[in-house]
Design an enzyme around this catalytic site. Structure first.
Site, short mmCIF file in Angstrom:
data_model
loop_
_atom_site.label_atom_id
_atom_site.label_comp_id
_atom_site.label_asym_id
_atom_site.label_seq_id
_atom_site.Cartn_x
_atom_site.Cartn_y
_atom_site.Cartn_z
N GLY A 1 20.62 43.00 -29.03
CA GLY A 1 22.08 42.83 -29.29
C GLY A 1 22.13 43.89 -30.49
N GLU A 2 22.53 43.58 -31.49
CA GLU A 2 22.78 44.25 -32.85
C GLU A 2 22.41 43.29 -33.73
OE1 GLU A 2 23.79 47.25 -33.24
OE2 GLU A 2 23.51 46.77 -35.21
N CYS B 1 14.12 44.13 -29.52
CA CYS B 1 15.06 45.07 -29.99
C CYS B 1 15.57 44.53 -31.35
CB CYS B 1 15.90 45.69 -28.91
SG CYS B 1 16.67 46.90 -29.11
N ARG C 1 19.21 52.07 -27.76
CA ARG C 1 19.44 52.10 -29.39
C ARG C 1 18.45 51.15 -30.03
NH1 ARG C 1 23.87 49.74 -27.67
NH2 ARG C 1 23.57 47.88 -29.14
N HIS D 1 13.45 46.15 -23.64
CA HIS D 1 14.11 44.72 -23.31
C HIS D 1 13.42 44.20 -21.93
CE1 HIS D 1 18.06 44.77 -25.47
NE2 HIS D 1 17.36 45.90 -25.82
N GLU E 1 13.69 41.69 -20.44
CA GLU E 1 14.39 40.55 -19.66
C GLU E 1 15.13 41.26 -18.61
OE1 GLU E 1 15.21 41.76 -22.81
OE2 GLU E 1 17.25 42.17 -22.89
N1 GLN Z 1 20.12 49.18 -32.77
C1 GLN Z 1 20.30 47.71 -32.61
C2 GLN Z 1 20.33 46.92 -34.13
O1 GLN Z 1 20.15 47.55 -34.85
C3 GLN Z 1 19.49 47.18 -31.75
C4 GLN Z 1 19.99 47.25 -30.46
C5 GLN Z 1 19.54 46.46 -29.47
O2 GLN Z 1 18.88 45.14 -29.43
N2 GLN Z 1 19.47 46.82 -28.11
O3 GLN Z 1 20.33 45.87 -34.01
#
Ligand code: GLN
Length: 233
Positions: free
Chosen positions: A70-71, A102, A164, A212, A214
């Site tokens: 996610g982020e 991630c 990302r 990822h 999943e």
């Molecule tokens: N770039 C994202 C972050 O810093 C991570 C990206 C992702 O989980 N697909 O959290």
């Protein structure tokens, strides 16, 4: 003797289900996909939305936990505002098995390059992770990884999807490297591909991947995590 112990004849319902219970942090990200992959890999998946869902100790409500992608800045903000950051740190310190993918990998890193100001992490894995190393914005990247530690030999590589994504710059002693990219890939601020990048690691009960798993229906990474969890309890 056993006749005097009716519980042995009528065990608690939860004991009838031998599958480990693995939570999926459900604040953002691919919660449904991780849950389906966990079930396919032989675990019972539950959504974790509050500190109460975590339980007080490992094995209390959860045998393991997945931090989805996610982020990580959002995850940090939400974990803090929902009062989950400190309870989660305590569970990690007590040995809860956690798999971070991630953004989840970033949350499990002891050191993060490119962190946002004020961003919080759980830590636990002795590594330096570089946020957005594979590129920023909408960048995504795929590669077939050969990673025997993840059940992916040369004849049966693992399709890894990076979105990302971070990579691991360095690991401390005691951290097992489970996968590296084959050719490497230029980061957003690097001139050229420069050899393999570490994209999957394990330290004790903590597992992390830049990619990822999943996505795409290959459940081998979840299988590795379910085995890690099952063999601890
Ligand atoms: N770039 C994202 C972050 O810093 C991570 C990206 C992702 O989980 N697909 O959290």
């Amino acid at each position: 003797m056993s006749a005097l112990r009716p519980r042995a004849l009528f065990p608690a319902a939860s004991r009838l289900d031998a599958r480990p219970t693995i939570g999926v942090l459900a604040l953002q990200g691919d919660v449904r996909e991780h849950s389906l992959a966990l079930e396919a890999a032989g675990a019972r998946a539950v959504a974790v939305r509050s500190a109460g869902d975590l339980g007080a100790r490992p094995g209390d409500r959860l045998d393991g936990l997945i931090l989805p992608g996610g982020e990580s800045t959002t995850m940090s903000t939400l974990l803090t505002s929902f009062g989950m950051l400190e309870p989660l740190r305590a569970l990690v310190a007590e040995g809860l098995a956690v798999y971070g993918s991630c953004a989840g990998m970033i949350m499990l890193a002891d050191r993060v390059q490119g962190a946002a100001p004020g961003q919080s992490f759980l830590g636990g894995i002795g590594m330096t992770v570089r946020r957005n190393a594979f590129g920023r914005e909408v960048d995504s990247y795929e590669e077939d990884l050969i990673a025997p530690g993840l059940g992916a030999g040369p004849g049966d590589p693992l399709r890894a999807v990076f979105i990302r994504a971070p990579w691991v710059e360095e690991v401390d002693e005691g951290v097992e490297v489970l996968a590296t990219t084959r050719s490497g890939r230029a980061g957003s601020d690097e001139g050229s591909a420069s050899g393999g990048r570490i994209v999957a690691v394990r330290q004790g009960p903590l597992l992390a991947t830049s990619f990822h798993p999943e996505v795409g229906g290959d459940h081998r990474v979840h299988g590795v995590f379910v085995d890690m969890v099952a063999h601890r309890s």
